[in-house]
Scaffold this active site. Structure first.
Site, PDB file in Angstrom:
ATOM      1  N   CYS A   1      -4.434  16.122  -1.240  1.00 47.57           N
ATOM      2  CA  CYS A   1      -3.311  16.757  -1.927  1.00 47.57           C
ATOM      3  C   CYS A   1      -3.758  17.395  -3.241  1.00 47.57           C
ATOM      4  CB  CYS A   1      -2.151  15.784  -2.132  1.00 47.57           C
ATOM      5  SG  CYS A   1      -2.485  14.424  -3.249  1.00 47.57           S
TER       6      CYS A   1
ATOM      7  N   GLN B   1      -3.419   5.035  -4.284  1.00 48.06           N
ATOM      8  CA  GLN B   1      -4.706   4.335  -4.241  1.00 48.06           C
ATOM      9  C   GLN B   1      -4.699   3.046  -5.079  1.00 48.06           C
ATOM     10  OE1 GLN B   1      -8.089   6.963  -4.895  1.00 48.06           O
ATOM     11  NE2 GLN B   1      -9.368   5.215  -5.475  1.00 48.06           N
TER      12      GLN B   1
ATOM     13  N   CYS C   1      -1.273   9.776   0.954  1.00 52.93           N
ATOM     14  CA  CYS C   1      -0.603   9.598  -0.327  1.00 52.93           C
ATOM     15  C   CYS C   1       0.910   9.687  -0.096  1.00 52.93           C
ATOM     16  CB  CYS C   1      -1.063  10.631  -1.352  1.00 52.93           C
ATOM     17  SG  CYS C   1      -0.120  12.154  -1.373  1.00 52.93           S
ATOM     18  N   GLU C   2       1.639   8.818  -0.773  1.00 49.44           N
ATOM     19  CA  GLU C   2       3.084   8.763  -0.543  1.00 49.44           C
ATOM     20  C   GLU C   2       3.830   9.904  -1.225  1.00 49.44           C
ATOM     21  OE1 GLU C   2       4.305   4.940  -1.916  1.00 49.44           O
ATOM     22  OE2 GLU C   2       4.412   5.535  -4.021  1.00 49.44           O
ATOM     23  N   HIS C   3       3.158  10.643  -2.089  1.00 47.16           N
ATOM     24  CA  HIS C   3       3.839  11.749  -2.773  1.00 47.16           C
ATOM     25  C   HIS C   3       3.862  13.020  -1.939  1.00 47.16           C
ATOM     26  CE1 HIS C   3       2.218   9.272  -6.279  1.00 47.16           C
ATOM     27  NE2 HIS C   3       3.500   9.005  -6.158  1.00 47.16           N
ATOM     28  N   HIS C   4       2.843  13.212  -1.114  1.00 48.35           N
ATOM     29  CA  HIS C   4       2.769  14.447  -0.323  1.00 48.35           C
ATOM     30  C   HIS C   4       2.596  14.197   1.168  1.00 48.35           C
ATOM     31  CE1 HIS C   4       1.272  15.428  -4.415  1.00 48.35           C
ATOM     32  NE2 HIS C   4       2.026  16.509  -4.259  1.00 48.35           N
TER      33      HIS C   4
ATOM     34  N   HIS D   1      -8.749  12.909  -2.533  1.00 51.01           N
ATOM     35  CA  HIS D   1      -7.356  13.160  -2.148  1.00 51.01           C
ATOM     36  C   HIS D   1      -7.153  14.629  -1.779  1.00 51.01           C
ATOM     37  CE1 HIS D   1      -5.554   9.288  -3.676  1.00 51.01           C
ATOM     38  NE2 HIS D   1      -6.797   9.233  -4.113  1.00 51.01           N
TER      39      HIS D   1
HETATM   40 ZN   LIG Z   1      -0.480  13.365  -3.200  1.00 49.42          ZN
END
Ligand SMILES: [Zn+2]
Length: 198
Positions: free
Chosen positions: A158, A128, A87-90, A156
């Site tokens: 995260c 996703q 995931c690009e956020h975490h 996920h």
């Molecule tokens: Zn994430």
């Protein structure tokens, strides 16, 4: 260019990444010089380059490399393609399965190429939803089919590791184009991907 399976890591990038991962270990309160961690920055550097190798790959070229003229107009489904992404956020992994279908319009591609297209887009920093639509777009633009459908079910880390949702929750995303925008075609596809084969 022929497909090259040999792992190759850019020395300059690997060295720079290793330097930064060593700093990160220190900032996290670890001792990067202790035996178990000595080679960790180098290992993460290589692993991260492997996990993001999709940036240097061209999904459409992969599909084009095995594009054949064929007069079939039946739905072609590739089920249960394993997906491993971050995931690009975490920058924490998510993994699951993709189910892809298309209805040809004169052209088909190798079934294994569909799975490789899923890899190309998975091996990048992702959400996703975008992963789902990028797979759809690549097939749509290369094969010009009558319809494309992509469904991804993924878990996920995260969310799981930070206790944000229940451990076993799965996120489902979907994208439909052409014939699959029709309820009947779409439900036939959904029925086929959820059916157990005996
Ligand atoms: Zn994430």
């Amino acid at each position: 260019m022929a497909y090259n399976k040999i792992e190759h890591y850019d020395e300059d990038i690997t060295e720079k990444l290793s330097y930064h991962y060593k700093e990160i270990l220190q900032l996290l309160g670890e001792d990067p010089t202790r035996e178990g961690l000595e080679k960790t920055p180098l290992r993460i550097s290589k692993a991260m380059q492997y996990f993001t190798q999709g940036y240097s790959k061209d999904a459409k070229a992969i599909l084009e490399s095995a594009k054949f003229h064929e007069n079939v107009s039946e739905m072609i489904i590739v089920k249960d393609i394993e997906i491993y992404s971050m995931c690009e956020h975490h920058m924490i992994p998510f993994y699951g399965k993709a189910h892809v279908a298309y209805i040809p319009n004169g052209y088909i591609t190798g079934l294994s190429k569909i799975a490789r297209v899923a890899d190309v887009f998975s091996q990048r920093l992702q959400v996703q939803e975008r992963l789902t639509s990028q797979i759809l777009e690549a097939i749509k633009e290369t094969l010009n089919p009558l319809g494309v459908a992509v469904v991804i079910e993924a878990a996920h880390f995260c969310m799981m590791m930070r206790g944000i949702s229940k451990q076993n929750s799965v996120t489902t995303t979907s994208a439909f184009y052409g014939e699959f925008e029709k309820i009947e075609t779409r439900s036939e596809f959904m029925k086929l991907i959820s059916a157990e084969l005996h």
